[in-house]
Design a protein around this motif. Structure first.
Motif, PDB file in Angstrom:
ATOM      1  N   ALA A 270       6.219  -2.398   4.850  1.00  0.00           N
ATOM      2  CA  ALA A 270       7.192  -3.438   5.188  1.00  0.00           C
ATOM      3  C   ALA A 270       6.612  -4.443   6.171  1.00  0.00           C
ATOM      4  N   LEU A 271       5.787  -3.958   7.093  1.00  0.00           N
ATOM      5  CA  LEU A 271       5.125  -4.874   8.019  1.00  0.00           C
ATOM      6  C   LEU A 271       4.165  -5.799   7.283  1.00  0.00           C
ATOM      7  N   MET A 272       3.377  -5.214   6.375  1.00  0.00           N
ATOM      8  CA  MET A 272       2.390  -6.010   5.654  1.00  0.00           C
ATOM      9  C   MET A 272       3.027  -7.033   4.730  1.00  0.00           C
ATOM     10  N   THR A 273       4.190  -6.704   4.172  1.00  0.00           N
ATOM     11  CA  THR A 273       4.828  -7.587   3.196  1.00  0.00           C
ATOM     12  C   THR A 273       5.841  -8.547   3.808  1.00  0.00           C
ATOM     13  N   SER A 301      -5.812  -4.717  18.002  1.00  0.00           N
ATOM     14  CA  SER A 301      -6.189  -5.536  16.848  1.00  0.00           C
ATOM     15  C   SER A 301      -7.608  -6.043  17.052  1.00  0.00           C
ATOM     16  N   PHE A 302      -8.505  -5.664  16.147  1.00  0.00           N
ATOM     17  CA  PHE A 302      -9.923  -5.994  16.294  1.00  0.00           C
ATOM     18  C   PHE A 302     -10.595  -5.932  14.919  1.00  0.00           C
ATOM     19  N   SER A 303     -11.850  -6.349  14.853  1.00  0.00           N
ATOM     20  CA  SER A 303     -12.635  -6.233  13.635  1.00  0.00           C
ATOM     21  C   SER A 303     -13.738  -5.214  13.854  1.00  0.00           C
ATOM     22  N   LEU A 315      -8.695  -4.877  11.634  1.00  0.00           N
ATOM     23  CA  LEU A 315      -7.906  -3.655  11.721  1.00  0.00           C
ATOM     24  C   LEU A 315      -6.827  -3.786  12.788  1.00  0.00           C
ATOM     25  N   VAL A 316      -5.661  -3.211  12.497  1.00  0.00           N
ATOM     26  CA  VAL A 316      -4.571  -3.099  13.463  1.00  0.00           C
ATOM     27  C   VAL A 316      -4.341  -1.604  13.660  1.00  0.00           C
ATOM     28  N   GLU A 317      -4.614  -1.114  14.855  1.00  0.00           N
ATOM     29  CA  GLU A 317      -4.601   0.327  15.112  1.00  0.00           C
ATOM     30  C   GLU A 317      -3.533   0.699  16.128  1.00  0.00           C
ATOM     31  N   ARG A 318      -2.792   1.752  15.816  1.00  0.00           N
ATOM     32  CA  ARG A 318      -1.867   2.356  16.770  1.00  0.00           C
ATOM     33  C   ARG A 318      -2.189   3.838  16.845  1.00  0.00           C
ATOM     34  N   ARG A 319      -2.379   4.334  18.056  1.00  0.00           N
ATOM     35  CA  ARG A 319      -2.662   5.742  18.273  1.00  0.00           C
ATOM     36  C   ARG A 319      -1.476   6.431  18.928  1.00  0.00           C
ATOM     37  N   GLY A 320      -1.419   7.721  18.733  1.00  0.00           N
ATOM     38  CA  GLY A 320      -0.430   8.528  19.424  1.00  0.00           C
ATOM     39  C   GLY A 320      -1.027   9.875  19.764  1.00  0.00           C
ATOM     40  N   ASP A 321      -0.609  10.446  20.889  1.00  0.00           N
ATOM     41  CA  ASP A 321      -1.101  11.760  21.323  1.00  0.00           C
ATOM     42  C   ASP A 321      -0.055  12.367  22.242  1.00  0.00           C
ATOM     43  N   ALA A 332      -5.112  -2.496   7.549  1.00  0.00           N
ATOM     44  CA  ALA A 332      -6.141  -3.496   7.260  1.00  0.00           C
ATOM     45  C   ALA A 332      -5.440  -4.666   6.573  1.00  0.00           C
ATOM     46  N   PRO A 333      -4.941  -5.644   7.357  1.00  0.00           N
ATOM     47  CA  PRO A 333      -4.110  -6.706   6.775  1.00  0.00           C
ATOM     48  C   PRO A 333      -4.773  -7.476   5.648  1.00  0.00           C
ATOM     49  N   SER A 334      -6.075  -7.797   5.784  1.00  0.00           N
ATOM     50  CA  SER A 334      -6.745  -8.592   4.765  1.00  0.00           C
ATOM     51  C   SER A 334      -6.923  -7.843   3.457  1.00  0.00           C
ATOM     52  N   LEU A 335      -6.830  -6.497   3.513  1.00  0.00           N
ATOM     53  CA  LEU A 335      -6.959  -5.675   2.316  1.00  0.00           C
ATOM     54  C   LEU A 335      -5.607  -5.219   1.780  1.00  0.00           C
ATOM     55  N   GLY A 336      -4.552  -5.426   2.554  1.00  0.00           N
ATOM     56  CA  GLY A 336      -3.235  -4.983   2.125  1.00  0.00           C
ATOM     57  C   GLY A 336      -3.120  -3.484   2.005  1.00  0.00           C
TER      58      GLY A 336
END
Length: 373
Positions: A270-273, A301-303, A315-321, A332-336
């Motif tokens: 849903a975020l990507m679309t 957010s980085f490459s 890449l858009v990364e979210r971590r949890g611990d 990977a927004p550019s790759l969908g």
């Protein structure tokens, strides 16, 4: 024992920085083949957990490996509920940006404009989102005999976002706001309280009305106060033992969401679309700041270069611990395509994507890149 994942990537990623919006010239692997490669890596590394790959179009690929409860020999199963941990922060940031789009919030306005407790303090909404508030940090609270911070074992009304914002988090600041990055759960509990004031809805109601129901996420909910393991179906481990009892609900808007891997995949799609935010709001959400270790709003957010990809990938990364559960939610927004990993072992070493080796890098390379080097 780590109860909260902290990140100090600024200096390292700044040195590593590559051009943004790089586009690969190879077609990404078919999702089913990519998932087979991901599972093979997990099995080879004796990794126990759940995995999902989701594209902007097409079905969600999901797989599980290993045991959800080692003592009982209960295997992981698709559809089981996990602690989402700090993926909750990613969701809170989405809700904040929805209010920005509605004109009821502004990122660079002092929080005291909305919360009387913070009147006169220069902390802005953006600084909370990017962990620059300088507020007291729950990680600094006293530890007990099991090395657990007292903050995460409290129960009752004191643990609500509103009470945390008025209480512990409103204490004497550690430092001036707007300075160095310091990972802090108070930042997002104050944001949860802010959302409730601005919208007139409790945080759990916002999750239901803005996220769960519109996207058909049947498993997504907030952990209840005192609920064992946050109500998840998975036992978290550390050093080979079940993680000590902890009150997941204490994290509120910073980390108390619980749900399935598939529902997180639906959220990513849903975020990507564009179902949750406009392209402009999403671009703001995903705009990484190099000086803050590429921290964006609720995500990094980085490459990064990946083995098998001919060019670095955005890449858009979210971590949890938290509580013996680790999560990696990477878009990977550019790759969908998005890749999701849950493991129920605090000691699994994911490494760093940008280093070109390690578990996170290898899983992403398998999911996003050609098998050819």
């Amino acid at each position: 024992m780590n109860t909260v994942l902290k990140f100090g990537l600024a200096a390292i990623l700044a040195a590593f920085a590559v051009p943004a919006h790089a586009m690969p010239d190879k077609v990404i692997p078919v999702a089913g083949d990519a998932m087979a490669s991901v599972v093979a890596i997990a099995r080879a590394g004796n990794i126990s957990g759940a995995f999902a790959i989701v594209d902007t179009s097409g079905d969600i690929q999901e797989a599980v490996v290993g045991l959800a409860d080692r003592d009982r020999g209960t295997p992981h199963r698709e559809g089981q509920s996990w602690i989402w941990a700090s993926i909750t922060k990613q969701v809170t940031a989405i809700l904040i940006m929805q209010e920005v789009e509605r004109g009821r919030l502004a990122l660079d306005t002092p929080v005291g404009t909305y919360l009387d407790t913070y009147a006169g303090r220069p902390i802005t909404v953006r600084q909370l989102l990017q962990h620059q508030s300088g507020l007291p940090n729950p990680s600094d609270t006293p530890r007990d005999a099991e090395d657990m911070q007292s903050y995460y074992r409290e129960t009752g009304s004191v643990i609500s976002d509103a009470e945390r914002a008025r209480g512990f988090c409103a204490g004497v600041p550690k430092r001036v706001s707007g300075g160095a990055f310091e990972y802090n759960n108070c930042d997002y509990q104050v944001l949860g309280a802010l959302l409730e004031v601005v919208t007139g809805l409790r945080y759990d109601q916002l999750i239901d009305q803005r996220i769960a129901r519109p996207l058909g996420l049947e498993s997504l909910r907030m952990a209840a106060d005192g609920e064992q393991g946050g109500g998840a179906d998975v036992v978290g481990y550390t050093d080979g033992k079940a993680y000590p009892a902890i009150n997941v609900a204490t994290l509120g808007a910073a980390g108390a969401l619980v749900g399935s891997v598939r529902d997180l995949a639906r959220l990513d799609r849903a975020l990507m679309t564009g179902e949750l935010l406009s392209p402009e709001a999403r671009a703001t959400l995903w705009s990484g700041v190099p000086a803050l270790g590429y921290q964006a709003l609720g995500v990094w957010s980085f490459s990064a270069p990946l083995k098998g990809c001919s060019a670095p990938i955005d890449l858009v990364e979210r971590r949890g611990d938290f509580a013996g559960t680790q999560v990696r939610n990477i878009i990977a927004p550019s790759l969908g395509r998005a890749v999701i990993v849950f493991v129920n072992d605090e000691k699994v070493d994911f490494g760093e994507i940008w280093q070109g080796t390690g578990l996170s890098h290898d899983l992403l390379a398998a999911a996003l890149c050609s098998s050819e080097s």
